[in-house]
Each structure stands twice: as structure tokens, then as C-alpha cells.
Scaffold this active site. Sequence first.
Site, mmCIF file in Angstrom:
data_model
loop_
_atom_site.group_PDB
_atom_site.id
_atom_site.type_symbol
_atom_site.label_atom_id
_atom_site.label_comp_id
_atom_site.label_asym_id
_atom_site.label_seq_id
_atom_site.Cartn_x
_atom_site.Cartn_y
_atom_site.Cartn_z
ATOM 1 C CG ASN A 1 2.180 3.159 8.121
ATOM 2 O OD1 ASN A 1 2.369 3.819 7.043
ATOM 3 N ND2 ASN A 1 1.337 2.046 8.009
ATOM 4 C CD GLU B 1 4.326 0.525 1.088
ATOM 5 O OE1 GLU B 1 5.277 1.601 0.640
ATOM 6 O OE2 GLU B 1 4.346 -0.911 1.234
ATOM 7 C CE LYS C 1 -3.392 -2.737 2.836
ATOM 8 N NZ LYS C 1 -4.406 -2.617 3.431
ATOM 9 C CG ASP D 1 -6.138 -0.649 5.805
ATOM 10 O OD1 ASP D 1 -5.923 -0.921 6.844
ATOM 11 O OD2 ASP D 1 -5.185 -0.600 4.485
ATOM 12 C CE LYS E 1 -3.588 1.232 4.728
ATOM 13 N NZ LYS E 1 -2.889 0.216 5.779
ATOM 14 C CB SER F 1 -0.396 0.262 12.614
ATOM 15 O OG SER F 1 0.071 1.194 11.358
ATOM 16 C CB ALA G 1 0.479 -9.234 9.258
ATOM 17 N N GLY H 1 -7.095 -3.777 2.366
ATOM 18 C CA GLY H 1 -8.042 -3.166 3.300
ATOM 19 C C GLY H 1 -7.955 -3.749 4.682
#
Length: 299
Positions: A235, A253, A86, A223, A170, A233, A119, A115
Site C-alpha cells: 500500500n 488491498e 485486510k 497497523d 488502515k 508495504s 510479512a 494487526g
Amino acid sequence: MPQHVLIVGAGVLGQSLARVLPRDRVEVALWDVDESKCTGGRKPLEETVPAADFIFLCVPSWAMRQAVAQLAALVRPTTAVLSLAKGLESPGAKTMPDVLTEVLPPNQPSGVLGGALLAHEIGSGLPGMAVVACRDDAVAANLLTMLSGTALQLSWSSDAHSVAMAGVLKNVYALMLGIGDGLGLGSNARGWLFAQAVKEMAEIGKLLRVDQQVLLSVAGIGDLVATGLSTQSKNHSAGVELAQTGRTQIVCEGITSLPSVLQLTGARPLLRILTGLEAILVRGQNVRLVVQDIIYKKV
């Protein structure tokens, strides 16, 4: 007859995806540049690529072109190649569908899976919700059938560009939600930042011809909730580190795609969060002061 699946990239996401796939009807091969990550051994690509019905690319955007180039000469014309990254390729600000189209043979079935796909949750058996985006509805139908009854709940879109860009945006805006948490601003500010993020994503979406319904789906806003508020996450975690130390060593990302998003949007001061992220990550300004300006700035 079982489906043959090759997962390229045996990190947490690749390993989690491998555990979800139903082994009674799917044969799974894992491949990674680091052979030690491939539990049970790593077969050569010359063997696994031609045998695959589906290839899932669980590598980051900055490694996508190289990964696809290794497969291009080996893949069968009917094999579906799907990216789970992404991000945007830099330089050039190309989406993952663009990269796949450029590197794979002409007319190769390809697309993206976007989506809410944290993980660690998928790997522990919790549900993941995703959109498979490709032009070939037969490929999507085959994939939905293969994953039926698993923890992965899929829907289909023919608009791979919109699904890919929703995932990119996102991730960028998840950084600011992490920053807000790292600054300890509380739930009220988090709610405001989330609402502002949705507004800006919609504005950028119009500019970049992203379907608004895709942005509102689990590939976009759904998401953003999962990624922007989860400690799992990268991010979000990068945003927390930026808030607490003014810098981060996390490669994610959202950070790597920010310059490309800025390239695509140009100077747009009304995009207050995006402008703030540029001030923090590109110009090195004080995180707390930038966020205060974002929240309290008179419009």
C-alpha cells in the site's frame, strides 16, 4: 498431541507464518494454487483440510470467497478458519468475516487475524503484533497457547467486524502516507497526514459501527504506522508510485477496497484524505495538486 495447521496461500505472508509456527508442537501444511510455492510439496486439500485444527487464509480479499469455497465441504465442524486478508469484497463491500460466514457451514468457528504483520519482518524473526478476532474465546485461547513463545504476540477480541474494518481503513489511508513520501513532502507533512488519517478513520468508524478502542489498537492505528510508513508495504509502495508517476501497477488491498469504502461512506467532503484518494484513483486527477488541496484547504 500436535496441532495441525493448514495455511492456504503460500506467498510471502503464508511462508513467513509457516516459519513462525513452533514445529515442536505444530504440524504445518502449505497449499497454494501455484504448487511450486509449496516447498516440500503440496498435499491435496481432501487430505489436509479434514486434518486441520486451524486454517489460516493468507489470500487477498478478492480471492477469499473462491478459496473458502474449496474448503467448505471438507472442513471439520471444530476447525477454526481465520482470514488474514485486510480488504473488502467487491461488489457488495463485504468484510472477510461476512464472506467466511456466508460460505462456511453454519456455526463454523471463524474469524480474522489483524494487526502489524509485515510479512518480511515476521519471516526474518522480528516480532509481529496482532489481534485474533472471533466469537469463540476457546478458539482464541487455543491459538494464543499454540503461538506462545513465538515472534507473534497475540491479543483477543470478540469483535471481528471492528478488527476487519480497522484493517481495511488502515490500508486505504496507508496509500496517502505513501503518496506523501513519494512527493517528498517531509516529516512535518507526514505527521499532519497521519493525524488527519486517524481523525478520518475514527469518523468512518463511528459511521460503520467500528469500536473506537479497536481502531486505536494495533489492529488499526498500530497497523497504520507499520503499513503506512514501511517500504515493505504494498500500500505504501503503491502510494509512492502514484506520487511519482501518476499511476501504479501494484495491486493492493488499499486500492481495491477504496471503491467499497466510498460506497459505505457516501459523499463526505470533510473526509479530506478519502475524498482526495477518490479524486486521484477514480477521477484521475493530478496527485500533487490533490494533495496540496488536502493540506492547504481552508476548513
